[in-house]
Design a protein around this motif. Sequence first.
Motif, PDB file in Angstrom:
ATOM      1  N   ASN A   5     -86.567 -82.922  60.036  1.00  0.00           N
ATOM      2  CA  ASN A   5     -87.616 -83.554  60.839  1.00  0.00           C
ATOM      3  C   ASN A   5     -87.823 -85.001  60.374  1.00  0.00           C
ATOM      4  O   ASN A   5     -88.146 -85.256  59.208  1.00  0.00           O
ATOM      5  N   LYS A   6     -87.617 -85.956  61.287  1.00  0.00           N
ATOM      6  CA  LYS A   6     -87.677 -87.374  60.936  1.00  0.00           C
ATOM      7  C   LYS A   6     -89.055 -87.776  60.421  1.00  0.00           C
ATOM      8  O   LYS A   6     -89.178 -88.540  59.454  1.00  0.00           O
ATOM      9  N   ARG A   7     -90.103 -87.264  61.059  1.00  0.00           N
ATOM     10  CA  ARG A   7     -91.467 -87.618  60.650  1.00  0.00           C
ATOM     11  C   ARG A   7     -91.757 -87.128  59.237  1.00  0.00           C
ATOM     12  O   ARG A   7     -92.312 -87.862  58.413  1.00  0.00           O
ATOM     13  N   VAL A   8     -91.351 -85.895  58.962  1.00  0.00           N
ATOM     14  CA  VAL A   8     -91.577 -85.326  57.628  1.00  0.00           C
ATOM     15  C   VAL A   8     -90.756 -86.087  56.586  1.00  0.00           C
ATOM     16  O   VAL A   8     -91.223 -86.365  55.480  1.00  0.00           O
ATOM     17  N   ARG A   9     -89.537 -86.459  56.970  1.00  0.00           N
ATOM     18  CA  ARG A   9     -88.667 -87.186  56.045  1.00  0.00           C
ATOM     19  C   ARG A   9     -89.270 -88.544  55.678  1.00  0.00           C
ATOM     20  O   ARG A   9     -89.263 -88.951  54.513  1.00  0.00           O
ATOM     21  N   GLU A  10     -89.790 -89.246  56.679  1.00  0.00           N
ATOM     22  CA  GLU A  10     -90.433 -90.539  56.417  1.00  0.00           C
ATOM     23  C   GLU A  10     -91.659 -90.363  55.528  1.00  0.00           C
ATOM     24  O   GLU A  10     -91.928 -91.184  54.655  1.00  0.00           O
TER      25      GLU A  10
END
Length: 553
Positions: A450-455
């Motif tokens: 998940n891009k949001r979680v990764r950021e």
Amino acid sequence: MKLVECVPNFSEGRNKRIIDEIVNEISSIEGIEILDISMGYETNRTVITFIGTPERVKEAAFLGIKKAVELIDMRKHKGAHPRIGAADVVPFIPLKNVSFEECIEIAKEVAKRVGEELRIPVYLYGKAATKPERENLANIREGEYEGLKEKLKSPEWKPDYGPSEFNPKSGATIIGVRDFLIAYNINLNTRETKYATDIAFELREKGRSVRKGNIKPFYYKGEIVRYKEDYFPCGNCDFIGKTIDETVKHCKEKHGYDLKELLKMHNIDPENPIGKPVKKPGKFKECKAIGWKIPEYDRVQISINLTNYKITNVHHVYEEAKKLADERGLTVTGSEIVGLIPYEAILEAGKYYLKKQGKSLGIPLKDILETAVQSLGLRDVSSFEIEKKVIGLPEIFKAELLNKKLIDFVDEISRESPSPGGGSVSALCASLASSLSLMVLNLSFDRIKNKRVREKFYEISDKLRELKESALLGIEKDKEAFEKYLKALKEKRDKKEALIEAIDVPLSIMEKSVEIVKISEFVLKSGMKSALSDIGYSFLNLYYSFYGAYMNV
């Protein structure tokens, strides 16, 4: 305490005896700390970095200049680096609790002494410059030592201090005030200086002349384009103005730079550029660059001065240089720091490369800095020790307790001395808690899609690392603060200030514990489920940390 940095550049890089004598003169002033000495054989130049209080730095700088002009004979000097005198350039940089205005006064006082006592022409540059055209060091040094005799005959180049007569033995000295400058060289796998210069002109703020025809892979091989009547090309695109003002407007609106200022950098009259080469800017602001050959390394370098690393940092130019070199069939083999690099600059470079690798920022600080060192190839042609080459390292690098072996630290706690005690142990618990949370975060990092979680993980990994380091430093600070309090009690003096400091440290640990809990909750929800027990241990340590610090308060 007020601290000023001075980074004199002397035109001698081959005779160590001469440099040793100059260094001895500088360090003869009590309280002066020599941070770095970088000698360059091919450049025939030495950069010395030292710090101290304003008055001491002022005296040390003068003594260094005096010894240099005594020992260095410019009539015999040859080297790859541009220069104008024996004590070529002497900048002062405000480090701590010192303003630029104070440094300007220091520069003026030293310049006055050099001019009057040593009878050397002195120019002020940078923030100390007396004329706009003298702000840029390159403008003053244009023509170098060999052209100085003629330059001094011109009224517009009358020195700010000292005689206008040419001093053949010592040349002139340039003294000024600037921000921290990173002297940075990028290494290429070629012996052709013109190849390095070709890339340097692409990188530097000043840019280059626009060319046409045979410009690939080497731009310098093309034919120079010149301004003509009714013909004022942009140089960046196909736009051609009928007047210079049309092109100036276009460059401002479409490309975001002031063409008139760019032309001035090249000593071209912006009101009448006809017949002069068309100019276009380079890729980076606050960046100066040239190409030179260093037989000592058996290769050429792109020699770069980064005058504001907060605008253009080392990794920015390094990555672009790699790209430009590749386009020309060349390879960047690494790079080199001459003098020192600020902690913030190399930290940002380390973070950049970790993020580029898709890795967490929540690794030990030393690992982040080492990532920068390796990614930039800073050991390609010379040694690079982080503790010696990085200025402004956090206190954590010097903390006495933190550098003990674990068994020695535990034994130290068990001794009959009252510190280190519960406060230091509470700080240790907070650092262990954040370390466990970081471990789970780092283990989970590559698995997060998940891009949001990764950021979010990027963001909190950096914050959690900072909290860990701050908590570690609390181990030392608690011991120091408590010992100050005991000393105040023993000496029967006002203990209020010492008591406040002794309370502040555990209070800070309590606050950090709460912050770590909040971040760890996110790791608990989004991290690997198989590592939940480690987060559990983290929370237990935070409990002991918070209430242990609470009892100390």
